[in-house]
Scaffold this motif. Structure first.
Motif, short mmCIF file in Angstrom:
data_model
loop_
_atom_site.label_atom_id
_atom_site.label_comp_id
_atom_site.label_asym_id
_atom_site.label_seq_id
_atom_site.Cartn_x
_atom_site.Cartn_y
_atom_site.Cartn_z
N GLY A 71 -11.83 8.73 11.64
CA GLY A 71 -12.19 7.26 11.57
C GLY A 71 -10.56 6.51 11.43
N ARG A 72 -10.98 5.17 10.94
CA ARG A 72 -9.98 4.22 10.76
C ARG A 72 -9.52 4.14 9.26
NH1 ARG A 72 -10.83 0.37 14.97
NH2 ARG A 72 -10.77 1.67 16.96
N VAL A 73 -8.11 3.77 8.98
CA VAL A 73 -7.72 3.59 7.67
C VAL A 73 -8.09 2.34 7.30
CG1 VAL A 73 -5.65 3.16 6.40
CG2 VAL A 73 -5.33 4.71 8.29
N PRO A 74 -9.02 2.27 6.07
CA PRO A 74 -9.49 1.07 5.56
C PRO A 74 -8.64 -0.03 5.06
CG PRO A 74 -9.88 2.72 4.05
CD PRO A 74 -9.19 3.38 5.02
N SER A 75 -8.77 -1.18 5.41
CA SER A 75 -7.92 -2.53 5.39
C SER A 75 -8.34 -2.61 3.92
CB SER A 75 -8.30 -3.40 6.04
OG SER A 75 -9.79 -4.15 6.09
N GLN A 76 -9.39 -2.48 3.08
CA GLN A 76 -9.58 -2.48 1.68
C GLN A 76 -8.40 -1.91 0.72
OE1 GLN A 76 -11.56 -1.46 3.77
NE2 GLN A 76 -13.30 -3.04 3.67
N LEU A 77 -7.68 -1.14 1.26
CA LEU A 77 -6.34 -0.57 0.61
C LEU A 77 -5.46 -1.58 0.31
CD1 LEU A 77 -5.95 2.83 2.12
CD2 LEU A 77 -7.00 2.50 -0.06
N LEU A 100 -7.39 10.42 12.21
CA LEU A 100 -7.27 9.13 11.64
C LEU A 100 -6.46 8.01 12.44
CD1 LEU A 100 -6.47 9.25 7.72
CD2 LEU A 100 -8.37 8.05 9.02
N SER A 101 -6.77 6.92 12.61
CA SER A 101 -6.34 6.03 13.45
C SER A 101 -6.19 4.67 12.75
CB SER A 101 -6.64 5.99 14.97
OG SER A 101 -8.12 5.50 14.87
N SER A 102 -5.43 3.89 13.00
CA SER A 102 -5.44 2.29 12.76
C SER A 102 -4.90 1.36 13.93
CB SER A 102 -4.53 2.18 11.36
OG SER A 102 -4.51 0.92 10.99
N MET A 103 -5.52 0.30 13.85
CA MET A 103 -5.42 -0.89 14.92
C MET A 103 -4.84 -2.04 14.24
SD MET A 103 -8.60 -0.47 17.29
CE MET A 103 -7.77 -1.60 18.65
N ASP A 104 -4.98 -2.08 12.82
CA ASP A 104 -4.09 -3.08 12.03
C ASP A 104 -3.61 -2.58 10.44
OD1 ASP A 104 -3.31 -5.48 10.86
OD2 ASP A 104 -5.67 -6.18 10.67
N ILE A 105 -2.30 -2.75 10.69
CA ILE A 105 -1.63 -2.45 9.23
C ILE A 105 -1.21 -3.56 8.37
CG2 ILE A 105 -1.24 -0.03 9.99
CD1 ILE A 105 1.82 -0.81 10.31
N THR A 106 -1.45 -4.82 9.17
CA THR A 106 -1.16 -6.06 8.31
C THR A 106 -1.47 -5.97 6.69
OG1 THR A 106 -2.87 -7.19 9.20
CG2 THR A 106 -0.98 -7.37 10.38
N TRP A 107 -2.48 -5.30 6.47
CA TRP A 107 -2.94 -5.25 4.94
C TRP A 107 -2.08 -4.69 4.21
CZ3 TRP A 107 -2.93 -0.34 3.33
CH2 TRP A 107 -3.12 0.91 4.26
N CYS A 132 3.05 9.46 14.95
CA CYS A 132 1.93 8.47 14.76
C CYS A 132 1.98 7.78 16.34
CB CYS A 132 2.64 7.60 13.65
SG CYS A 132 2.40 7.66 12.30
N SER A 133 2.48 8.56 17.32
CA SER A 133 2.19 8.09 18.77
C SER A 133 3.26 6.76 18.97
CB SER A 133 0.65 7.94 19.11
OG SER A 133 0.07 9.33 18.80
N LEU A 134 3.95 6.35 18.03
CA LEU A 134 4.68 5.36 18.15
C LEU A 134 5.43 5.22 19.58
CD1 LEU A 134 6.17 4.91 14.77
CD2 LEU A 134 4.26 3.88 15.80
N ASP A 135 5.70 4.37 20.52
CA ASP A 135 6.18 4.34 21.78
C ASP A 135 7.58 3.63 21.82
OD1 ASP A 135 5.40 1.78 21.86
OD2 ASP A 135 4.10 1.87 23.55
N THR A 136 8.09 3.13 20.61
CA THR A 136 9.50 2.28 20.60
C THR A 136 9.74 2.19 19.31
OG1 THR A 136 10.48 0.61 21.41
CG2 THR A 136 8.46 -0.12 20.94
N ALA A 137 11.17 2.23 18.93
CA ALA A 137 11.67 1.57 18.04
C ALA A 137 12.90 0.66 18.46
CB ALA A 137 12.31 2.88 17.02
N LEU A 145 -1.06 5.33 15.32
CA LEU A 145 -0.61 3.81 15.30
C LEU A 145 -0.40 3.46 16.89
CD1 LEU A 145 1.50 3.90 12.06
CD2 LEU A 145 -0.97 3.56 12.22
N SER A 146 -0.59 4.04 17.76
CA SER A 146 -0.31 3.92 19.10
C SER A 146 -0.68 2.04 19.69
CB SER A 146 -0.76 4.61 20.34
OG SER A 146 -2.22 4.79 20.20
#
Length: 289
Positions: free
Chosen positions: A37-43, A62-69, A110-115, A86-87
């Motif tokens: 599932g998703r990483v909870p933003s409640q963290l 595990l996946s996440s579409m938002d890590i602004t938290w 983390c399936s990142l496609d660029t740095a 984190l793609s």
């Protein structure tokens, strides 16, 4: 709280949202628990958190579409999200750049496609360890943002399809102790000697499984700043040419020397017998005589 390497999945298999109510937590390690599932933003409610490790062992689930938290954790020093997909997050770097307290960032697989993102201002001035191994960066290594981070002591970019010429900024990374660039498509070594010669704290250098084709003598000369600090040299599966120089005997702390599958010629240097701490030596698949 350290619950790592267990199978505490609960009825849903998700990371429980109620962890976000434990507001006094400073340390959370949930690595190796096969969550889905998703990483909870409640963290993001854990404003006192200094260490967060959610790393996955099997790199799935595990996946996440938002890590602004994460920006709500102003004291965070250690972040590991290895194996989490984190793609879908294009601005992951800009989010992390808003957390100047970070010292460790682990985003392996983390399936990142660029740095190659541009940063108008670098806030990560305390960052010491960055691991972006096993992603899909696939761009010029010189265009990467992290060359500005001169505080780095550990940098791993293993298996990322990086290519091109090394940036001059590498010569400014004078704090580096570990540099792992293995399993990429790097083949231009022209300026590498002049860059390495400034890295006087370097203990581990891994250039294996690339397409490098320079003179091994020139490369070794670039490691003369503090030869007694070198512990591991991994140069296997390249196209390095020339004769292994006797100066290798000055690397008095060397534990590992791996030169297999190159185009080395000539005699094995007598200086090797000075390496009394050597535990692993591989010179196979060359043209030594």
């Amino acid at each position: 709280m350290d619950l790592s390497m267990n199978c505490l999945l609960g009825p849903t298999g998700h990371i429980p949202q109620f962890l976000g109510s434990m507001e006094n937590l400073k340390y959370i390690n949930l690595s190796g628990i096969p969550f889905t599932g998703r990483v909870p933003s409640q963290l993001g409610n854990l404003s006192k958190l200094q260490h967060l490790d959610l790393g996955q062992v099997d790199y799935s689930g595990l996946s996440s579409m938002d890590i602004t938290w994460l920006t709500k954790l102003p004291l965070l020093q250690h972040l590991s999200m290895s194996g989490i997909d984190l793609s879908m997050i294009a601005d992951w770097l800009h989010t992390l750049n808003m957390i100047p307290s970070l010292r460790v960032i682990n985003l392996v697989a983390c399936s990142l496609d660029t740095a190659s993102q541009s940063l108008p201002y670098l806030n990560l001035t305390k960052l010491e360890k960055l691991d972006l191994s096993y992603n899909n960066l696939d761009h010029s290594i010189a265009s990467s943002w992290f060359w500005k981070v001169t505080t780095l002591k550990y940098l791993s970019l293993r298996l990322n399809q990086l290519f091109g010429k090394f940036p001059d900024a590498l010569g400014n990374m004078t704090s580096l102790k570990v540099l792992d660039l293995s399993e990429n498509n790097l083949n231009k070594t022209g300026n590498l000697k002049n860059l390495l010669i400034n890295l006087c704290h370097l203990g581990i250098l891994d250039l294996s499984h690339n397409s490098m084709n320079g003179d091994i003598v020139v490369l070794m000369e670039g490691l003369q700043c503090a030869p007694e600090k070198l512990q591991e040299l991994h140069f296997s599966d390249n196209n390095f040419m020339g004769t292994l120089p006797n100066v290798v005997g000055e690397f008095s702390s060397l534990n590992i020397l791996d030169m297999c599958n190159n185009n080395l010629v000539g005699l094995i240097p007598l200086g090797l017998w000075n390496l009394v701490r050597l535990t692993y030596l591989d010179l196979s698949m060359n043209q030594l005589n």
